[in-house]
Design a protein around this motif. Structure first.
Motif, PDB file in Angstrom:
ATOM      1  N   THR A   1       0.886  -1.169   0.000  1.00 39.12           N
ATOM      2  CA  THR A   1       0.000   0.000   0.000  1.00 39.12           C
ATOM      3  C   THR A   1       0.926   1.220   0.000  1.00 39.12           C
ATOM      4  O   THR A   1       2.141   1.075   0.107  1.00 39.12           O
ATOM      5  CB  THR A   1      -0.955   0.065   1.222  1.00 39.12           C
ATOM      6  OG1 THR A   1      -0.262   0.630   2.332  1.00 39.12           O
ATOM      7  CG2 THR A   1      -1.519  -1.296   1.589  1.00 39.12           C
TER       8      THR A   1
ATOM      9  N   GLY B   1      -2.719   0.553  18.260  1.00 37.36           N
ATOM     10  CA  GLY B   1      -1.593   1.294  17.710  1.00 37.36           C
ATOM     11  C   GLY B   1      -0.930   2.111  18.796  1.00 37.36           C
ATOM     12  O   GLY B   1       0.136   2.703  18.599  1.00 37.36           O
TER      13      GLY B   1
ATOM     14  N   ALA C   1      -6.275  -6.203   6.815  1.00 38.34           N
ATOM     15  CA  ALA C   1      -4.811  -6.210   6.723  1.00 38.34           C
ATOM     16  C   ALA C   1      -4.164  -5.332   7.781  1.00 38.34           C
ATOM     17  O   ALA C   1      -4.320  -4.117   7.757  1.00 38.34           O
ATOM     18  CB  ALA C   1      -4.350  -5.762   5.337  1.00 38.34           C
TER      19      ALA C   1
ATOM     20  N   PRO D   1      -7.551  -4.809  16.906  1.00 44.37           N
ATOM     21  CA  PRO D   1      -8.417  -4.944  15.726  1.00 44.37           C
ATOM     22  C   PRO D   1      -7.693  -4.661  14.406  1.00 44.37           C
ATOM     23  O   PRO D   1      -6.659  -4.002  14.379  1.00 44.37           O
ATOM     24  CB  PRO D   1      -9.506  -3.895  15.972  1.00 44.37           C
ATOM     25  CG  PRO D   1      -8.869  -2.883  16.854  1.00 44.37           C
ATOM     26  CD  PRO D   1      -7.872  -3.614  17.703  1.00 44.37           C
ATOM     27  N   LEU D   2      -8.275  -5.169  13.319  1.00 43.26           N
ATOM     28  CA  LEU D   2      -7.663  -5.041  11.993  1.00 43.26           C
ATOM     29  C   LEU D   2      -8.401  -3.999  11.150  1.00 43.26           C
ATOM     30  O   LEU D   2      -9.621  -3.851  11.250  1.00 43.26           O
ATOM     31  CB  LEU D   2      -7.745  -6.383  11.261  1.00 43.26           C
ATOM     32  CG  LEU D   2      -7.154  -7.590  11.991  1.00 43.26           C
ATOM     33  CD1 LEU D   2      -7.394  -8.857  11.164  1.00 43.26           C
ATOM     34  CD2 LEU D   2      -5.666  -7.380  12.242  1.00 43.26           C
ATOM     35  N   ILE D   3      -7.657  -3.337  10.287  1.00 46.48           N
ATOM     36  CA  ILE D   3      -8.255  -2.407   9.326  1.00 46.48           C
ATOM     37  C   ILE D   3      -8.772  -3.206   8.129  1.00 46.48           C
ATOM     38  O   ILE D   3      -8.090  -4.116   7.643  1.00 46.48           O
ATOM     39  CB  ILE D   3      -7.212  -1.366   8.874  1.00 46.48           C
ATOM     40  CG1 ILE D   3      -6.811  -0.472  10.054  1.00 46.48           C
ATOM     41  CG2 ILE D   3      -7.739  -0.526   7.711  1.00 46.48           C
ATOM     42  CD1 ILE D   3      -5.636   0.445   9.782  1.00 46.48           C
TER      43      ILE D   3
ATOM     44  N   SER E   1      -0.295  -4.213   9.372  1.00 46.50           N
ATOM     45  CA  SER E   1       1.026  -4.129   8.765  1.00 46.50           C
ATOM     46  C   SER E   1       1.647  -5.534   8.775  1.00 46.50           C
ATOM     47  O   SER E   1       1.437  -6.300   9.711  1.00 46.50           O
ATOM     48  CB  SER E   1       1.899  -3.141   9.538  1.00 46.50           C
ATOM     49  OG  SER E   1       1.902  -3.461  10.914  1.00 46.50           O
TER      50      SER E   1
ATOM     51  N   VAL F   1       2.422   1.195   4.252  1.00 48.61           N
ATOM     52  CA  VAL F   1       3.357   0.093   4.520  1.00 48.61           C
ATOM     53  C   VAL F   1       2.743  -1.144   3.853  1.00 48.61           C
ATOM     54  O   VAL F   1       1.600  -1.098   3.409  1.00 48.61           O
ATOM     55  CB  VAL F   1       3.526  -0.150   6.049  1.00 48.61           C
ATOM     56  CG1 VAL F   1       4.109   1.079   6.730  1.00 48.61           C
ATOM     57  CG2 VAL F   1       2.208  -0.567   6.719  1.00 48.61           C
TER      58      VAL F   1
ATOM     59  N   VAL G   1     -12.816   4.903  11.529  1.00 47.91           N
ATOM     60  CA  VAL G   1     -13.440   3.888  12.382  1.00 47.91           C
ATOM     61  C   VAL G   1     -14.916   4.244  12.524  1.00 47.91           C
ATOM     62  O   VAL G   1     -15.259   5.325  13.010  1.00 47.91           O
ATOM     63  CB  VAL G   1     -12.740   3.807  13.758  1.00 47.91           C
ATOM     64  CG1 VAL G   1     -13.459   2.824  14.679  1.00 47.91           C
ATOM     65  CG2 VAL G   1     -11.281   3.407  13.588  1.00 47.91           C
TER      66      VAL G   1
ATOM     67  N   GLY H   1       0.742  -4.489   3.782  1.00 45.73           N
ATOM     68  CA  GLY H   1      -0.277  -5.072   4.643  1.00 45.73           C
ATOM     69  C   GLY H   1      -0.264  -6.589   4.507  1.00 45.73           C
ATOM     70  O   GLY H   1       0.161  -7.131   3.476  1.00 45.73           O
TER      71      GLY H   1
ATOM     72  N   ALA I   1     -17.158  -1.109  16.329  1.00 42.82           N
ATOM     73  CA  ALA I   1     -16.827  -0.269  15.176  1.00 42.82           C
ATOM     74  C   ALA I   1     -15.672  -0.896  14.398  1.00 42.82           C
ATOM     75  O   ALA I   1     -14.851  -1.617  14.957  1.00 42.82           O
ATOM     76  CB  ALA I   1     -16.446   1.136  15.642  1.00 42.82           C
TER      77      ALA I   1
ATOM     78  N   ARG J   1      -4.547   7.315  16.067  1.00 49.73           N
ATOM     79  CA  ARG J   1      -3.125   7.111  15.746  1.00 49.73           C
ATOM     80  C   ARG J   1      -2.696   8.158  14.745  1.00 49.73           C
ATOM     81  O   ARG J   1      -3.284   8.260  13.668  1.00 49.73           O
ATOM     82  CB  ARG J   1      -2.924   5.720  15.139  1.00 49.73           C
ATOM     83  CG  ARG J   1      -1.468   5.475  14.671  1.00 49.73           C
ATOM     84  CD  ARG J   1      -1.252   4.084  14.114  1.00 49.73           C
ATOM     85  NE  ARG J   1      -1.887   3.895  12.817  1.00 49.73           N
ATOM     86  CZ  ARG J   1      -1.862   2.763  12.124  1.00 49.73           C
ATOM     87  NH1 ARG J   1      -1.246   1.693  12.622  1.00 49.73           N
ATOM     88  NH2 ARG J   1      -2.458   2.664  10.956  1.00 49.73           N
TER      89      ARG J   1
ATOM     90  N   LEU K   1     -14.960  -5.095  19.150  1.00 45.92           N
ATOM     91  CA  LEU K   1     -15.441  -3.713  19.248  1.00 45.92           C
ATOM     92  C   LEU K   1     -16.632  -3.518  18.310  1.00 45.92           C
ATOM     93  O   LEU K   1     -16.738  -4.193  17.277  1.00 45.92           O
ATOM     94  CB  LEU K   1     -14.326  -2.726  18.868  1.00 45.92           C
ATOM     95  CG  LEU K   1     -13.106  -2.712  19.802  1.00 45.92           C
ATOM     96  CD1 LEU K   1     -11.969  -1.898  19.190  1.00 45.92           C
ATOM     97  CD2 LEU K   1     -13.494  -2.152  21.161  1.00 45.92           C
TER      98      LEU K   1
ATOM     99  N   ALA L   1      -6.576   2.363  21.459  1.00 49.46           N
ATOM    100  CA  ALA L   1      -6.269   1.775  20.154  1.00 49.46           C
ATOM    101  C   ALA L   1      -4.969   1.003  20.292  1.00 49.46           C
ATOM    102  O   ALA L   1      -4.018   1.490  20.886  1.00 49.46           O
ATOM    103  CB  ALA L   1      -6.121   2.858  19.098  1.00 49.46           C
TER     104      ALA L   1
END
Ligand code: TXA
Ligand code: MG
Length: 351
Positions: A52, A248, A160, A82-84, A162, A55, A119, A57, A136, A214, A134, A246
């Motif tokens: 990406t 992060g 994904a 949690p994951l994005i 990092s 960084v 989020v 993923g 969200a 973050r 969570l 978070a």
């Protein structure tokens, strides 16, 4: 998967890193350049690292719980983190979120595709494992065209994080991914080095007012040009990591193996440094006397923060690999991308 094996042109390594070899069965990890084959791999429930603009993923079909579980397993990542979810365009969000507040839409209008994660309240289609329970979900449309083509071709939202072992340095090249996760994931789609070099800025709309969880590749000042002054989550290094707002914000993150000390760039170090000290710096600094250090990495002699960000994680890796007794790192100006860079420095230095 067989097609992918044929399409992949190089095998750089097939052994899992020593640290986790007992915990995970070994998997042959391929570096490939074929988006269609990588997409097939994702559709088949396998793990594919992909480039990406921020960084690399570590991707899996976000709606396939066992594939998502393998992300946590291969990274050694705790499931409270949690994951994005990455999507190809905004139409995909209808199935994933129950609310997209007007201010969040304004940010999306302005900064998507790009290094911004929003989020938002999640729908029932998003597995709880993805959001660590969570209510969200973090969503992002990456700017990197290879990433978007991959997601489009896979036809599924892609969860994904990092693509590095948990708490390690984020990868900005395919080789970085191989070094950290080779033998634990199925494929790495090589799209060259990442242009931005820092993870996305995460803004939550899960509560009444938006808040930056973050700092990242989209400077907070740019976000505030749309939202007005915005709150920032405070991380509490003394708090239990599972209780942080978070993940992060884990106190130790992005960390090299050797100890790191963050200092003011304008002053020479006081007291004696170990004979084998390394320096991570930028611009032309008073404290960067070559006599004091066995190795120096200057991220950008002009101190351009965009260029510093693009080089940051690769430079941290290179200094770590040189195995000095300590890495001294010069703090950045606390503005623009410097805010995210200082955040990474602080967490990399935490023990
Ligand atoms: O640039 C990026 O964000 C990269 C690329 C691959 O997109 N991804 C990334 O993921 O950095 P990861 O897992 O290393 O960091 C995700 C961050 C964590 O700080 C996590 O707390 C936050 O996003 N996050 C994700 N989903 C969240 C949620 N539902 N609620 C709160 N924070 C969330
Ligand atoms: Mg990460």
């Amino acid at each position: 998967m067989h097609g992918l094996l044929l399409a992949c042109d190089r095998i750089l390594s097939t052994s899992p890193p020593e640290t986790n070899s007992a915990a995970m069965p070994s998997t042959e990890t391929k570096i490939c350049h074929d988006i269609t084959e990588a997409a097939e791999c994702l559709r088949g429930g396998r793990l594919v690292a992909f480039p990406t603009e921020t960084v690399y993923g570590l991707g899996a079909d976000a709606l396939n719980v066992s594939a998502v579980a393998r992300i946590f397993e291969s990274k050694g990542r705790p499931t409270f983190d949690p994951l994005i979810v990455h999507v190809a365009d905004r139409s995909w969000m209808e199935d994933l979120v129950t609310d997209f507040p007007p201010l969040a839409q304004k940010l999306a209008d302005q900064f998507w595709p790009g290094p911004l994660t929003l989020v938002l309240p999640k729908s029932d289609s998003v597995p709880d494992l993805v959001t660590a329970g969570l209510p969200a979900v973090g969503i992002r449309i990456p700017a990197n065209p290879t990433a978007r083509e991959l997601i489009e071709a896979a036809g599924c939202p892609v969860a994904a994080p990092s693509a590095n072992p948990f708490s390690g340095i984020s990868p900005t090249t395919a080789q970085h991914v191989m070094d950290g996760l080779g033998g634990r994931i199925d494929a790495i789609l090589d799209g060259g080095p990442c242009a931005v070099g820092l993870e996305s800025t995460v803004v939550s709309f899960a509560a009444e007012s938006p808040i930056v969880l973050r700092p990242g590749g989209l400077p907070i000042e740019q976000i505030e040009s749309v939202t007005g002054p915005i709150g920032r989550a405070k991380s509490d290094p003394s708090a239990d990591d599972s209780a942080q707002a978070a993940p992060g914000m884990l106190s130790r993150h992005y960390a090299p193996a050797v100890p790191m000390i963050v200092t003011d760039s304008q002053t020479e170090p006081t007291g004696s440094l170990p004979a084998n000290a390394a320096l991570l710096t930028w611009g032309r600094q008073a404290g960067a006397d070559p006599k004091l250090y066995s190795v120096i990495r200057n991220l950008d002699p002009d101190g351009d923060l965009t260029r510093c960000a693009a080089q940051f994680f690769a430079a941290l890796r290179a200094l770590d690999a040189a195995n000095p007794d300590v890495i001294i790192a010069h703090r950045f100006p606390n503005q623009g991308l410097g805010i995210a860079l200082n955040d990474r420095l602080q967490r990399a230095a935490a023990r």
